[in-house]
Design a protein around this motif. Structure first.
Motif, PDB file in Angstrom:
ATOM      1  N   GLY A 245      -2.818 -10.758   7.922  1.00  0.00           N
ATOM      2  CA  GLY A 245      -3.362  -9.733   7.044  1.00  0.00           C
ATOM      3  C   GLY A 245      -2.283  -8.963   6.302  1.00  0.00           C
ATOM      4  O   GLY A 245      -1.080  -9.202   6.457  1.00  0.00           O
ATOM      5  N   MET A 246      -2.719  -8.027   5.486  1.00  0.00           N
ATOM      6  CA  MET A 246      -1.825  -7.227   4.656  1.00  0.00           C
ATOM      7  C   MET A 246      -0.926  -6.333   5.501  1.00  0.00           C
ATOM      8  O   MET A 246      -1.344  -5.803   6.521  1.00  0.00           O
ATOM      9  N   ASN A 247       0.325  -6.179   5.071  1.00  0.00           N
ATOM     10  CA  ASN A 247       1.201  -5.174   5.656  1.00  0.00           C
ATOM     11  C   ASN A 247       0.734  -3.804   5.189  1.00  0.00           C
ATOM     12  O   ASN A 247       0.597  -3.565   3.988  1.00  0.00           O
ATOM     13  N   VAL A 248       0.465  -2.902   6.128  1.00  0.00           N
ATOM     14  CA  VAL A 248       0.093  -1.525   5.804  1.00  0.00           C
ATOM     15  C   VAL A 248       1.174  -0.619   6.369  1.00  0.00           C
ATOM     16  O   VAL A 248       1.372  -0.549   7.589  1.00  0.00           O
ATOM     17  N   LEU A 249       1.881   0.077   5.490  1.00  0.00           N
ATOM     18  CA  LEU A 249       3.091   0.800   5.861  1.00  0.00           C
ATOM     19  C   LEU A 249       2.954   2.285   5.542  1.00  0.00           C
ATOM     20  O   LEU A 249       2.377   2.651   4.507  1.00  0.00           O
ATOM     21  N   ASP A 266       8.335   0.805  -6.031  1.00  0.00           N
ATOM     22  CA  ASP A 266       7.611   0.718  -7.300  1.00  0.00           C
ATOM     23  C   ASP A 266       6.150   0.436  -6.987  1.00  0.00           C
ATOM     24  O   ASP A 266       5.811  -0.621  -6.446  1.00  0.00           O
ATOM     25  N   VAL A 267       5.295   1.377  -7.301  1.00  0.00           N
ATOM     26  CA  VAL A 267       3.860   1.235  -7.074  1.00  0.00           C
ATOM     27  C   VAL A 267       3.155   1.439  -8.401  1.00  0.00           C
ATOM     28  O   VAL A 267       3.375   2.439  -9.084  1.00  0.00           O
ATOM     29  N   LEU A 281      -1.023   8.797   3.439  1.00  0.00           N
ATOM     30  CA  LEU A 281      -0.626   7.818   2.425  1.00  0.00           C
ATOM     31  C   LEU A 281      -0.071   6.567   3.090  1.00  0.00           C
ATOM     32  O   LEU A 281       0.662   6.650   4.082  1.00  0.00           O
ATOM     33  N   GLU A 282      -0.437   5.414   2.530  1.00  0.00           N
ATOM     34  CA  GLU A 282       0.062   4.130   3.029  1.00  0.00           C
ATOM     35  C   GLU A 282       0.293   3.188   1.858  1.00  0.00           C
ATOM     36  O   GLU A 282      -0.365   3.284   0.818  1.00  0.00           O
ATOM     37  N   ILE A 283       1.221   2.291   2.057  1.00  0.00           N
ATOM     38  CA  ILE A 283       1.478   1.213   1.101  1.00  0.00           C
ATOM     39  C   ILE A 283       0.883  -0.066   1.671  1.00  0.00           C
ATOM     40  O   ILE A 283       1.022  -0.355   2.864  1.00  0.00           O
ATOM     41  N   GLY A 284       0.208  -0.822   0.837  1.00  0.00           N
ATOM     42  CA  GLY A 284      -0.325  -2.115   1.253  1.00  0.00           C
ATOM     43  C   GLY A 284       0.286  -3.223   0.415  1.00  0.00           C
ATOM     44  O   GLY A 284       0.234  -3.178  -0.818  1.00  0.00           O
ATOM     45  N   VAL A 285       0.860  -4.218   1.078  1.00  0.00           N
ATOM     46  CA  VAL A 285       1.425  -5.371   0.374  1.00  0.00           C
ATOM     47  C   VAL A 285       1.263  -6.596   1.273  1.00  0.00           C
ATOM     48  O   VAL A 285       1.601  -6.576   2.459  1.00  0.00           O
ATOM     49  N   HIS A 345       1.587  -6.373  -6.926  1.00  0.00           N
ATOM     50  CA  HIS A 345       0.676  -6.552  -5.799  1.00  0.00           C
ATOM     51  C   HIS A 345       0.976  -5.576  -4.670  1.00  0.00           C
ATOM     52  O   HIS A 345       0.654  -5.841  -3.504  1.00  0.00           O
ATOM     53  N   THR A 346       1.597  -4.449  -5.010  1.00  0.00           N
ATOM     54  CA  THR A 346       1.853  -3.396  -4.035  1.00  0.00           C
ATOM     55  C   THR A 346       0.936  -2.230  -4.355  1.00  0.00           C
ATOM     56  O   THR A 346       0.945  -1.713  -5.471  1.00  0.00           O
TER      57      THR A 346
END
Length: 356
Positions: A245-249, A266-267, A281-285, A345-346
């Motif tokens: 699955g997606m990395n959620v950071l 870069d988002v 807040l989270e980053i998904g990639v 795609h981030t």
């Protein structure tokens, strides 16, 4: 066939629901077009079978309406709704022949004998049952019996919708692929409205034109397989769709931008769109969009798993796991390295939901 509309639909198995957890199905609003192929996808207990049974008429909704071609059928019986349902375990008549099993729903509706014969033989040919029509159903394998269940739904030309409740659970993996492909082919040929319930993402994504992803009794995203993969509306969708699955950071706002443990990212989503309400807040990639690079986020290399056409590499930055998919033939650094995220795609999430 029918266009199916769900308006503010809610259901509870509790007599007087008061708390959010009392609702097995939280408010659902959906509009499914006539002739489409749809899937309800989610883990066990997410509400997908409850939703299917509400549409079929096996359950009456606590609140809201169900419309077939703008007609309210919320209190109508399954027979009045004119639906066909294929269950997880094949429901067949062992003492009858395959032919008689397929003909049974038509005979009940007093369809002329010549029309019955034509439809039964057409559907049997589509399902590769033509050579078994005169055999007793009791002698068939599990996949053969499930084909009869599928055929009984497909043989009727007057149904509004055909619904499948995890119909391939009892089928072995190879035959699952065969039947899944056959079902997709049949949809293209007969153009009936079909709804397929499953917890298996492969089944949902290969069968459906649009997938409804559910979790904890609510719909978290409706989209095409590509939309679900490339732009998850919720971190749950990112976790549930894809393997891995997606990395959620974890992420923070710093100097008008978005950072991951001090590393500015870069988002595409504008960080200013995030409400200053203290939301998480989270980053998904996805691992597919993470690459090793000459510079970027420093990581330590961990386990490497061979998955055939690619390898799954586990890396860590300050203890945070980040998975990378490396195509077969590409090298994997040892010890330490740097990662780069594809900015296209981030995605940025606030309290689990995609920031738009």
């Amino acid at each position: 066939m029918a266009r199916i509309t769900l308006e503010a639909l809610k259901h509870s198995y509790v007599p007087e629901p008061k708390r959010p957890e009392d609702w097995a199905l939280k408010e659902v609003n959906l509009d499914w077009q006539d002739g489409g192929a749809y899937a309800l996808l989610g883990p066990s207990g997410c509400g997908k079978t409850t939703l299917l049974n509400l549409i079929s008429g096996l359950l009456k909704p606590t609140l809201g309406r169900i419309l077939f071609d703008a007609k309210d059928v919320s209190q109508a019986t399954p027979e009045d709704r004119n639906i066909a349902q294929v269950f997880q375990f094949p429901v067949i008549y062992d003492t009858m022949t395959v032919y008689d099993n397929l003909a049974f729903p038509l005979r009940n509706r007093h369809v002329p004998a010549d029309e019955i014969d034509r439809r039964v033989r057409d559907i049997a040919a589509m399902l590769d049952l033509g050579q078994s029509l005169n055999n007793r159903a009791s002698g068939l394998t599990a996949d053969g019996k499930q084909k009869i269940s599928l055929g009984r739904g497909l043989v009727r030309s007057d149904v509004n919708v055909i619904m499948f409740d995890e119909p391939l659970t009892v089928i072995d993996p190879h035959l699952k692929w065969v039947l899944r492909s056959k079902l997709k082919e049949l949809h293209h040929r007969v153009k009936r409205t079909m709804i397929y319930v499953t917890h298996d993402q492969t089944e949902a994504l290969t069968f459906a034109d649009r997938v409804v992803v559910m979790n904890n009794g609510e719909v978290v995203q409706v989209g095409t397989p590509i939309e679900l993969f490339e732009r998850p509306e919720h971190t749950f969708v990112g976790h549930f769709i894809g393997s891995p699955g997606m990395n959620v950071l974890p992420a923070t706002r710093e100097n008008g931008g978005i950072s991951f443990f001090g590393e500015k990212l870069d988002v595409i989503e504008d960080a200013r769109a995030v409400a200053a309400n203290g939301g998480r807040l989270e980053i998904g990639v996805r691992p597919e969009f993470v690459t090793f690079a000459p510079a970027g986020i420093p990581v330590d290399i961990g386990k490497v798993a061979d998955a055939g056409r690619f390898r799954i590499v586990e890396t860590r930055h300050k203890g945070q796991l980040i998975r990378v998919l490396v195509p077969e033939g590409d090298g994997v650094p040892s010890g330490s390295a740097y990662l780069a995220f594809d900015a296209r795609h981030t995605h940025l999430y606030s309290d689990g939901w995609l920031v738009k």
